[in-house]
Enzyme design. Structure first.
Site, PDB file in Angstrom:
ATOM      1  N   ASP A 261       0.849  -1.190   0.000  1.00 47.93           N
ATOM      2  CA  ASP A 261       0.000   0.000   0.000  1.00 47.93           C
ATOM      3  C   ASP A 261       0.884   1.239   0.000  1.00 47.93           C
ATOM      4  O   ASP A 261       1.689   1.430   0.899  1.00 47.93           O
ATOM      5  CB  ASP A 261      -0.868  -0.055   1.268  1.00 47.93           C
ATOM      6  CG  ASP A 261      -1.781   1.157   1.375  1.00 47.93           C
ATOM      7  OD1 ASP A 261      -1.795   1.977   0.453  1.00 47.93           O
ATOM      8  OD2 ASP A 261      -2.479   1.262   2.400  1.00 47.93           O
TER       9      ASP A 261
ATOM     10  N   ASP B 271       0.900   5.270   0.048  1.00 44.04           N
ATOM     11  CA  ASP B 271      -0.026   6.362   0.301  1.00 44.04           C
ATOM     12  C   ASP B 271       0.746   7.618   0.631  1.00 44.04           C
ATOM     13  O   ASP B 271       1.662   7.592   1.432  1.00 44.04           O
ATOM     14  CB  ASP B 271      -0.938   5.981   1.465  1.00 44.04           C
ATOM     15  CG  ASP B 271      -2.178   6.834   1.466  1.00 44.04           C
ATOM     16  OD1 ASP B 271      -2.032   8.060   1.545  1.00 44.04           O
ATOM     17  OD2 ASP B 271      -3.277   6.272   1.366  1.00 44.04           O
TER      18      ASP B 271
ATOM     19  N   ASP C  95       4.978   0.217   8.638  1.00 47.46           N
ATOM     20  CA  ASP C  95       4.716   0.253  10.072  1.00 47.46           C
ATOM     21  C   ASP C  95       3.260  -0.045  10.371  1.00 47.46           C
ATOM     22  O   ASP C  95       2.892  -0.389  11.466  1.00 47.46           O
ATOM     23  CB  ASP C  95       5.082   1.618  10.651  1.00 47.46           C
ATOM     24  CG  ASP C  95       6.583   1.740  10.756  1.00 47.46           C
ATOM     25  OD1 ASP C  95       7.238   0.692  10.661  1.00 47.46           O
ATOM     26  OD2 ASP C  95       7.084   2.855  10.908  1.00 47.46           O
TER      27      ASP C  95
END
Lengths: 390, 331
Positions: free
Chosen positions: A93, A95, A294
């Protein structure tokens, strides 16, 4: 009013579009967030037929639509443990939420930065080190401020959370051991004293060794191209490098020495070596911020992610598939538009400068007639309010 | 199919099972007939050796009869292990079988090791002296809590990790431990086994079972999910990584637990050794090393794969250190 307008527009989109559900769609769990303030996600939804799937989206026109990267025996079971996990795609992902100083960049600049990280993952790691094929992955623009990369190769589907964490550590360079990269080699022996030298891997070596070597060479070229003052300041900005250390390093970095380093001989002080390694990792790994390592996206094997071809409630843009060879030129503000050019009157609360579709817009505050796609975008981004019947 | 001597050496092979299925006598006979007295004795010995010396031991295999008895002793040993109804004993037995096999494999030719990898469906090939194993298989079986085994510290090229015999054998050991313990977990002990081996099972339990009731009485309610998970893994008798042990000891020490309190958490670990553990605990708590180690941060725990990310809760997302979690949850 804004929500009513958006919901109406989304409804229009879902009724005129023949949505194709994702692969193995009946094995997936779906989750939807309706329009409205502080709405909760409805989870544990499953569909058996394509028409059921289309009807749901058409009737509910949700602000946000998600599906599971995992396949389940019973995707609609209320408890995750009862779903019968059968495997999950490997998801990355990207972003721009996580770019440093994101707020100082425009939406378009943020998207560009995120795209570079995504290209790095695909080219250097997925196609390179991991040897996947282009057909093993699917890239999606998220409709918001990022990209999702799904690896669908059967080998990764059964990987557990810890195994996925290893993959994340690999692409972030976490836990990389200096001793495994720089090798000591004895060059001569005098009685009890062995003279050793430190060798750098060759730039054409596979995996992390070559990656570090290439980054170090790039770094040296960068420093050599700087003026003395600039180079000193640059070096001093790293922890452990003093004024004296930086001066000595620059003096020692003669053209002859540079050639030696490029041939793989890295006889430098420990501080300089540390600097080289750290900088090289930073430059060639994926930036953990952008890849969101994270946050348990890649390692969470039961996560929900945005549904392809659905709309993003905060932009009105479409979650679209991006072919890998088209990624470099992909422009979401042109390719992810879900709405047409019909003129719509909205009231701009803030001025907006943006290039959308093939057109440049320079909107002042106040009411204005704009193409539908810009109207939906501006309302969804909360920089305009709808007028007329809403 | 492998030859009988090979099957006897590696009784967990699919081929060995096939042989037993075809050639072995009925369970009744295996358990009672004087003909198989020797197989039953070896079966018992396998388990005793495993618990006593962490290796199932070696016996002469020069005659066909010896080979057959050795081969038949394996299913018998498993039945006795399951008969104890103590999963931690079964796991220690599985580990000892795997360690023994890895010792044998080190002296086998490379091609044989390659053949063994096929047994576990590993995607692997041999190029000269080097093995190339697909990275997804590597991360499944490598002990990545040890930095040397982490994927990032190995050469990965076009999807394959380059490794040597020693590395591949270590991975096979892990794969085998999992195979045997998974198989044993699914076994239900035939009632006959209790009758035939009742005395032995009683003795084994008396000598090697480690009591559970003294554990975690004080409650672990306020502990973060990672520490809870380590405790539940250790107390269920499974092996945990060095890093996880380190995290547990430093955590318990930091919240003020005494040495005996810390030690009892480990008493059911499959490789528990009181003196060794005592020494290690004292080292970590600073009693003998002079350095008092602090528990690792959430980031470190994630890197070592200790953080059970799917079990993270609300509080986890607000803290960066397991101790902060503990302090906050006590409020």
């Amino acid at each position: 009013m804004m929500n009513k307008f958006l919901r109406y527009q989304f409804e229009q989109y879902y009724s005129r579009t023949k949505l194709f559900p994702p692969e193995r769609f009946s094995r997936r769990e779906y989750g939807f967030i309706p329009f409205g303030e502080k709405q909760m996600m409805c989870r544990h939804i499953a569909f058996k037929t394509v028409s059921e799937y289309r009807a749901y989206l058409m009737n509910h026109a949700p602000a946000h639509a998600y599906y599971s990267s995992a396949f389940y025996q019973f995707p609609d079971a209320k408890h995750t443990d009862e779903k019968g996990w059968m495997g999950a795609e490997l998801i990355f992902d990207f972003d721009s939420d996580h770019i440093e100083n994101a707020s100082e960049l425009t939406y378009e600049e943020q998207l560009r930065r995120v795209k570079w990280e995504c290209i790095k993952l695909v080219d250097s790691f997925l196609l390179g080190d991991f040897g996947f094929d282009e057909k093993d992955m699917a890239l999606y623009f998220s409709g918001g401020r990022g990209y999702h990369c799904h690896v669908t190769n059967p080998r990764v589907l059964s990987l557990g959370s810890n195994e996925r964490r290893e993959i994340v550590d690999y692409i972030l360079g976490n836990g990389l051991d200096e001793k495994r990269i720089f090798r000591r080699r004895a060059v001569s022996q005098k009685g009890r004293w062995t003279k050793e030298r430190l060798e750098m891997p060759r730039p054409d070596e596979p995996g992390w060794s070559g990656r570090i070597a290439r980054a170090i060479i790039e770094l040296i070229d960068k420093i050599k191209a700087m003026g003395t003052e600039e180079a000193l300041e640059y070096l001093k900005s790293f922890p452990g490098i003093s004024q004296q250390g930086a001066v000595q390093f620059l003096e020692a970095l003669t053209q002859e020495r540079v050639e030696r380093i490029k041939q793989g001989l890295l006889d430098q002080s420990p501080a300089i070596r540390k600097f080289f390694l750290k900088e090289a990792i930073r430059r060639s790994s994926l930036t953990s911020g952008i890849c969101r390592a994270d946050e348990p996206v890649t390692t969470d094997i039961k996560r929900l992610i945005r549904l392809p071809n659905s709309l993003h409630g905060k932009t009105g843009l479409k979650v679209v598939r991006v072919e890998i060879d088209e990624l470099k030129d992909f422009n979401p503000l042109r390719e992810a538009l879900a709405f047409g050019r019909d003129p719509i009157k909205v009231n701009f609360i803030e001025p907006l400068k943006i290039c959308m579709g093939e057109e440049k817009f320079n909107m002042d505050k106040g009411p204005n007639v704009v193409p539908e796609y810009l109207a939906v975008f501006a309302v969804a981004r909360r920089i305009a309010t709808p007028l007329n019947q809403f | 199919m492998f030859s009988l001597p090979t099957l006897a050496l590696y009784p967990w092979l699919k081929d060995s099972k096939e042989w037993v299925r075809k050639e072995a006598p009925k369970l009744e006979e295996l358990l009672k007939s004087p003909t198989y007295e020797r197989a039953r004795a070896i079966g018992h010995e396998r388990l005793l050796n495993a618990l006593e010396r962490k290796d199932i031991g070696e016996r002469s295999l020069s005659t066909e009869a010896e080979q057959i008895m050795e081969l038949l002793s394996y299913p018998l040993a498993r039945m006795i292990a399951v008969g104890t109804m103590d999963p931690s004993l079964s796991f220690r037995y599985a580990l000892a079988e795997a360690k023994h096999a890895s010792r044998l494999l080190m002296s086998e030719p490379l091609e044989f090791v390659l053949e063994m990898c096929k047994e576990f469906d590993l995607d692997i090939r041999l190029e000269g002296e080097k093995f190339k194993l697909h990275f997804t298989d590597w991360i499944k079986y490598a002990p990545t809590y040890d930095s040397r085994w982490k994927l990032v510290n190995n050469r990965v090229d076009g999807g394959y990790v380059v490794s040597w015999k020693r590395g591949i054998v270590r991975l096979l050991q892990e794969a085998l431990t999992r195979r045997i313990s998974n198989e044993i977990r699914l076994l239900a002990p035939p009632r006959e086994v209790q009758r035939v081996f009742g005395k032995q099972i009683k003795e084994i339990k008396a000598n090697y079972s480690r009591p559970e009731e003294t554990l975690g009485k004080e409650g672990t309610g306020d502990f973060p999910p990672c520490i809870k998970k380590i405790i539940s893994t250790v107390t269920s008798g499974m092996n945990v990584s060095h890093e996880a042990r380190f995290a547990l000891v430093t955590f318990l020490h930091a919240i003020g637990k005494s040495e005996p309190d810390i030690l009892k958490h480990f008493s059911r670990a499959p490789d528990f050794d009181l003196e060794k553990t005592q020494y290690q605990v004292r080292h970590i708590t600073g009693d003998i090393s002079g350095t008092e180690y602090k528990p690792p941060s959430c980031q470190k725990l994630k890197t070592f794969g200790i953080c059970p990310e799917s079990e993270m809760d609300e509080l986890c997302s607000q803290v960066r250190h397991p101790l902060t979690y503990y302090k906050r949850s006590q409020r």
